[in-house]
Enzyme design. Structure first.
Site, PDB file in Angstrom:
ATOM      1  N   CYS A 144       0.810  -1.224   0.000  1.00  0.00           N
ATOM      2  CA  CYS A 144       0.000   0.000   0.000  1.00  0.00           C
ATOM      3  C   CYS A 144       0.842   1.272   0.000  1.00  0.00           C
ATOM      4  CB  CYS A 144      -0.978  -0.015   1.180  1.00  0.00           C
ATOM      5  SG  CYS A 144      -0.197   0.071   2.817  1.00  0.00           S
ATOM      6  N   HIS A 156      -2.534   1.209   6.827  1.00  0.00           N
ATOM      7  CA  HIS A 156      -2.938   1.098   5.423  1.00  0.00           C
ATOM      8  C   HIS A 156      -3.175   2.490   4.860  1.00  0.00           C
ATOM      9  CE1 HIS A 156      -4.320  -0.942   1.852  1.00  0.00           C
ATOM     10  NE2 HIS A 156      -5.396  -0.197   1.834  1.00  0.00           N
ATOM     11  N   HIS A 197      -5.883   1.697  -4.348  1.00  0.00           N
ATOM     12  CA  HIS A 197      -4.974   1.191  -3.308  1.00  0.00           C
ATOM     13  C   HIS A 197      -4.567  -0.240  -3.622  1.00  0.00           C
ATOM     14  CE1 HIS A 197      -8.113  -0.999  -0.549  1.00  0.00           C
ATOM     15  NE2 HIS A 197      -8.529  -0.992  -1.785  1.00  0.00           N
TER      16      HIS A 197
END
Length: 395
Positions: A307, A355, A367
């Site tokens: 990520c 994240h 993402h």
């Protein structure tokens, strides 16, 4: 007359025959074992599908957290390795110069010997801790030329500096070893969490996997509904802002809220200027080009990403340098409200900030979700509204 009949043995009757107590116990044990072997496991012993789903999600989150720690340890290790290499090169160069200075002093010692000067004094000089220690013990000072005195001073100066650099290099190597150990531990933690998640999923039946997919689809639909709701809210605020700006222009009040770097939005947060929009478009173009590439923990492209590796690469394409980890990226910019989020902003998730995705507008983001998945567009509410930590404008 007393009866001579033997008393009957005590015990249970099996098929019309009486058996001893020991045999009865044995038969009872066999029966119980048979019942145990033939019994089916209780349904309560197996976790529900919802419990499995939660456990898998938790493992993926833990793996992502461990991945960010791995990324941090890897970055730290790389920096320390570079520092150690620089120090070792410096020590090597200093050692070479020290050897050259020692050779020069040796030539002076040889010259002294040829002219009849005291050879033991020269040996004492080469073994002395400092020039002053030697000069205090002998009368060599008077016999040395100015050039020779400079060589003596230079030798001891280089010797001291070289010893300090060697000590610094030794300490840096020890620190590097510790960082490498942390890196190894973080890597093992990620691998363990992912292996546990795969093991849980492998135990699901085809029917359970289908049910799990249906649950995921329902969650996705709810996330998309929330994204559409946010998009409507943002559109309404933008409409109100434009109307207010138009009214100010008509009345000529001159009370414009334009600060030169952005325009105040209905939420009281400065909207990005055209320069930011240009950079954001470049970052988004990069992100869109990565859609479909696999998530791989610790990866920074070009074939796969995690990520924070994706967001770092996206903004690098726009000429903005972001740190490697989510922990650092969350502090690399200006925090804005969710209602004021603009394309290009970074959306961070979870209390431990493990994240991140890049906002593309209308409640959606690009993402790299998790292991086994691919870079994709998805609602920022993909894991529920409460999972959103913050929104940061990086440039």
């Amino acid at each position: 007359m007393a009866s001579h009949r033997k008393s009957r043995p005590t015990g249970a009757r099996v098929a019309g025959i009486r058996t001893p107590a020991l045999a009865t116990a044995a038969l009872t044990s066999v029966a119980l074992l048979s019942q145990t072997a033939n019994a089916t496991p209780s349904a309560d012993d197996k976790p529900s599908l919802e419990e499995v789903e939660k456990k898998v999600d938790d493992l993926y989150r833990q793996a992502e957290s461990a991945t960010e720690k791995y990324n941090a340890a890897k970055e730290k290790t790389a920096k320390q390795r570079k520092q150690v290499d620089t120090l070792l090169d410096d020590v090597a160069q200093r050692t070479q110069k020290l050897n050259e200075a020692r050779e020069e002093l040796g030539s002076y010692a040889a010259a002294q010997y040829r002219t009849g000067a005291s050879a033991p004094d020269t040996a004492t000089f080469l073994l002395a801790d400092s020039p002053q220690d030697y000069f205090d013990q002998t009368q060599l000072m008077g016999r040395l030329t100015s050039r020779q005195k400079d060589a003596v001073d230079d030798y001891f100066t280089q010797q001291s500096a070289t010893m300090e650099k060697r000590q610094e290099a030794t300490e840096s190597l020890e620190t590097l070893t510790e960082s490498q150990s942390d890196l190894k531990t973080a890597k093992a933690t990620v691998q363990k969490k992912l292996a546990d998640a795969r093991e849980l999923l492998s135990q699901l039946t085809a029917e359970e996997k289908a049910r799990l997919a249906a649950i995921e689809k329902k969650k996705q639909e709810e996330a998309e509904r929330k994204a559409a709701e946010l998009a409507r809210q943002q559109a309404e605020e933008e409409r109100q802002r434009q109307e207010a700006a138009a009214q100010q222009e008509e009345t000529g009040s001159g009370s414009s809220t334009d600060t030169g770097t952005g325009t105040e939005t209905g939420s009281g947060t400065s909207a990005p200027d055209s320069s930011y929009a240009t950079k954001a478009e470049k970052a988004l173009a990069f992100s869109r080009a990565q859609i479909g590439k696999p998530y791989v923990w610790g990866a920074t492209g070009p074939d796969s990403y995690d990520c924070s590796g994706l967001t770092q690469g996206a903004w690098k394409a726009a000429g903005v340098s972001l740190p490697r980890t989510t922990y650092d990226q969350v502090n690399a910019g200006t925090t804005v409200s969710l209602a004021a989020a603009q394309p290009g902003d970074l959306v961070f998730f979870y209390d431990d900030v493990t994240h991140v995705g890049i906002y593309i507008g209308n409640g959606m983001m690009i993402h790299a979700p998790k292991p086994g998945a691919y870079v994709r567009e998805e609602s920022i509410y993909y894991d529920g509204e409460s999972s959103i930590h913050s929104v940061v404008r990086p440039a």
